[in-house]
Design a protein around this motif. Structure first.
Motif, PDB file in Angstrom:
ATOM      1  N   MET A   1      34.516  32.826 -71.883  1.00 55.79           N
ATOM      2  CA  MET A   1      35.291  33.426 -70.798  1.00 55.79           C
ATOM      3  C   MET A   1      34.339  33.917 -69.690  1.00 55.79           C
ATOM      4  SD  MET A   1      37.720  36.794 -70.963  1.00 55.79           S
ATOM      5  CE  MET A   1      38.526  36.353 -72.469  1.00 55.79           C
ATOM      6  N   THR A   2      34.665  33.583 -68.443  1.00 56.37           N
ATOM      7  CA  THR A   2      33.808  34.044 -67.349  1.00 56.37           C
ATOM      8  C   THR A   2      34.111  35.522 -67.055  1.00 56.37           C
ATOM      9  OG1 THR A   2      35.396  33.539 -65.641  1.00 56.37           O
ATOM     10  CG2 THR A   2      33.898  31.742 -66.268  1.00 56.37           C
ATOM     11  N   PHE A   3      33.211  36.126 -66.308  1.00 54.08           N
ATOM     12  CA  PHE A   3      33.398  37.536 -65.961  1.00 54.08           C
ATOM     13  C   PHE A   3      34.681  37.720 -65.134  1.00 54.08           C
ATOM     14  CE2 PHE A   3      32.404  41.244 -63.204  1.00 54.08           C
ATOM     15  CZ  PHE A   3      32.434  42.203 -64.202  1.00 54.08           C
ATOM     16  N   LEU A   4      34.942  36.752 -64.241  1.00 58.38           N
ATOM     17  CA  LEU A   4      36.142  36.854 -63.396  1.00 58.38           C
ATOM     18  C   LEU A   4      37.413  36.773 -64.236  1.00 58.38           C
ATOM     19  CD1 LEU A   4      35.617  34.896 -60.066  1.00 58.38           C
ATOM     20  CD2 LEU A   4      36.172  37.313 -60.398  1.00 58.38           C
ATOM     21  N   GLU A   5      37.385  35.852 -65.244  1.00 62.07           N
ATOM     22  CA  GLU A   5      38.559  35.733 -66.131  1.00 62.07           C
ATOM     23  C   GLU A   5      38.768  37.039 -66.902  1.00 62.07           C
ATOM     24  OE1 GLU A   5      38.496  30.943 -67.098  1.00 62.07           O
ATOM     25  OE2 GLU A   5      37.308  32.318 -68.313  1.00 62.07           O
ATOM     26  N   PHE A   6      37.644  37.620 -67.330  1.00 67.08           N
ATOM     27  CA  PHE A   6      37.715  38.890 -68.062  1.00 67.08           C
ATOM     28  C   PHE A   6      38.359  39.981 -67.184  1.00 67.08           C
ATOM     29  CE2 PHE A   6      35.647  43.023 -68.946  1.00 67.08           C
ATOM     30  CZ  PHE A   6      36.181  43.251 -70.208  1.00 67.08           C
TER      31      PHE A   6
END
Ligand SMILES: NC(=O)c1ccc[n+]([C@@H]2O[C@H](COP(=O)([O-])OP(=O)(O)OC[C@H]3O[C@@H](n4cnc5c(N)ncnc54)[C@H](OP(=O)(O)O)[C@@H]3O)[C@@H](O)[C@H]2O)c1
Length: 321
Positions: A1-6
């Motif tokens: 999971m990318t930071f943005l998705e998080f």
């Protein structure tokens, strides 16, 4: 999971939890939080609080809970006999924290604005100072918009707006003369002042107007704490004296059997709001609490109001849903 998705999932979860709280709580989230993690009501012990409209309903419940925690009180309304009985109940609840002199019974018709200064002087003479004014006296309304005589608009504004503004101005001037220039003005408004409800247009307008007056005060005098409390339907007798379309007529109905928040719970939430100096709080059982939250978002408020229509909104308001 990318930071943005998080971050996205975090944001969605936050709003999801917030939405669930709108549905299950009986007050706004900030007030609910303060009932657990805010200052306790007992931290107001020894302060002097003047409650208008204390002879019954919400004002009486507030006075009782404050007395229980040792808050010194001025209790005002027109019915002196009820105030004397309340004083006795308050002293019982205080369980030794208060003595006779700590509760001043001060009968007063708030409509008599020319005597407000005199009543205020009596408070100062008795206690030497005042910490908090609670403007609670008021009356509601039931009437169709087009039938209301303009005299009713005037009478309701005199009580729910102008008497509050006049008394608050006297007290604010006093607060500003104090060395720290601080003080606290509290007012019982209504959810009807946040989100209009059917068949009470003058009342909705009056409560919106008092909110506006007080919000303006908060901006002008930052040292003065201003708290606006907006209850939804509460189990009091206030429909008996509610205004109608005709200045000579009172509504005269009872709230018995309607789904309404108990006045004790309302009083506790009100006191919690005061001690924590919250700007704006509201309370009400489902779905009233949800509607109050929705009213803070104009697009959502319009959608909900259109979906429900005036009859459903009125049933909710009258505690029939
Ligand atoms: N109950 C609800 O569902 C609800 C919901 C939202 C907001 N509110 C607000 O809560 C406040 C209290 O209402 P309540 O429900 O507790 O009703 P209530 O039991 O009828 O209390 C109204 C209080 O106001 C006093 N009052 C009325 N006219 C007055 C006057 N001319 N001078 C001095 N005191 C006066 C009454 O005392 P006397 O008759 O002894 O003077 C009484 O103590 C009002 O501002 C109302 O708009 C109530």
């Amino acid at each position: 999971m990318t930071f943005l998705e998080f971050l996205f999932i975090l944001l969605i979860s936050y709003y999801f939890i917030y939405f669930i709280l709108w549905l299950i709580l009986d007050c706004n989230v900030e007030l609910w939080y303060n009932t657990y993690f805010g200052l306790p009501i007992s931290s107001m012990r020894g302060q002097v609080v003047w409650v208008t409209g204390a002879s019954s309903g919400i004002g009486k419940a507030l006075a009782l809970i404050l007395a229980k925690h040792g808050v010194r009180l001025v209790i005002s309304a027109r019915r002196e006999n009820l105030l004397e009985l309340l004083k006795k109940d308050c002293l019982d609840r205080a369980n030794g924290l208060l003595s006779e002199d700590d509760i001043l019974v001060m009968p007063m018709d708030v409509l008599n604005v020319s005597k407000h200064e005199y009543y205020f002087e009596r408070v100062i003479k008795h206690f030497g100072h005042l910490n908090i004014l609670v403007n609670n006296a008021g009356r509601s309304q039931r009437a169709s918009w087009e039938d209301i005589q303009v005299q009713v608009d005037r009478d309701l504004f005199e009580l729910d707006v102008f008497s509050v503004v006049n008394l608050s101005r006297i007290v604010v001037r006093y607060f500003l003369e104090q060395p720290n220039r601080r003080g606290h003005i509290v007012t019982t408004s209504s959810i009807a002042g946040l989100a209009p409800v059917p068949f009470s247009s003058t009342y909705c307008a009056a409560k919106s107007a008092i909110n506006a007056y007080l919000n303006a005060l908060r901006i002008e005098q930052r040292g003065i704490d201003v708290s606006i409390f907006c209850p939804g339907p509460i189990a009091t007798d206030f429909l008996k004296e509610a205004f109608t379309a005709d200045p000579e007529q009172m509504y005269g109905k009872s709230t018995k059997g309607q789904k309404r928040m108990t006045v004790e719970r309302c009083g506790t939430l009100f006191a919690t709001m005061i001690v924590n100096k919250l700007d704006l709080s509201w309370c009400g059982l489902f779905p009233v609490n949800f509607l109050a939250h929705a009213s803070r978002y104009p697009g959502l408020a319009k959608l909900v109001t259109n979906l429900m229509g005036k009859n459903t909104l009125n049933k909710i308001r009258e505690g029939k849903l």
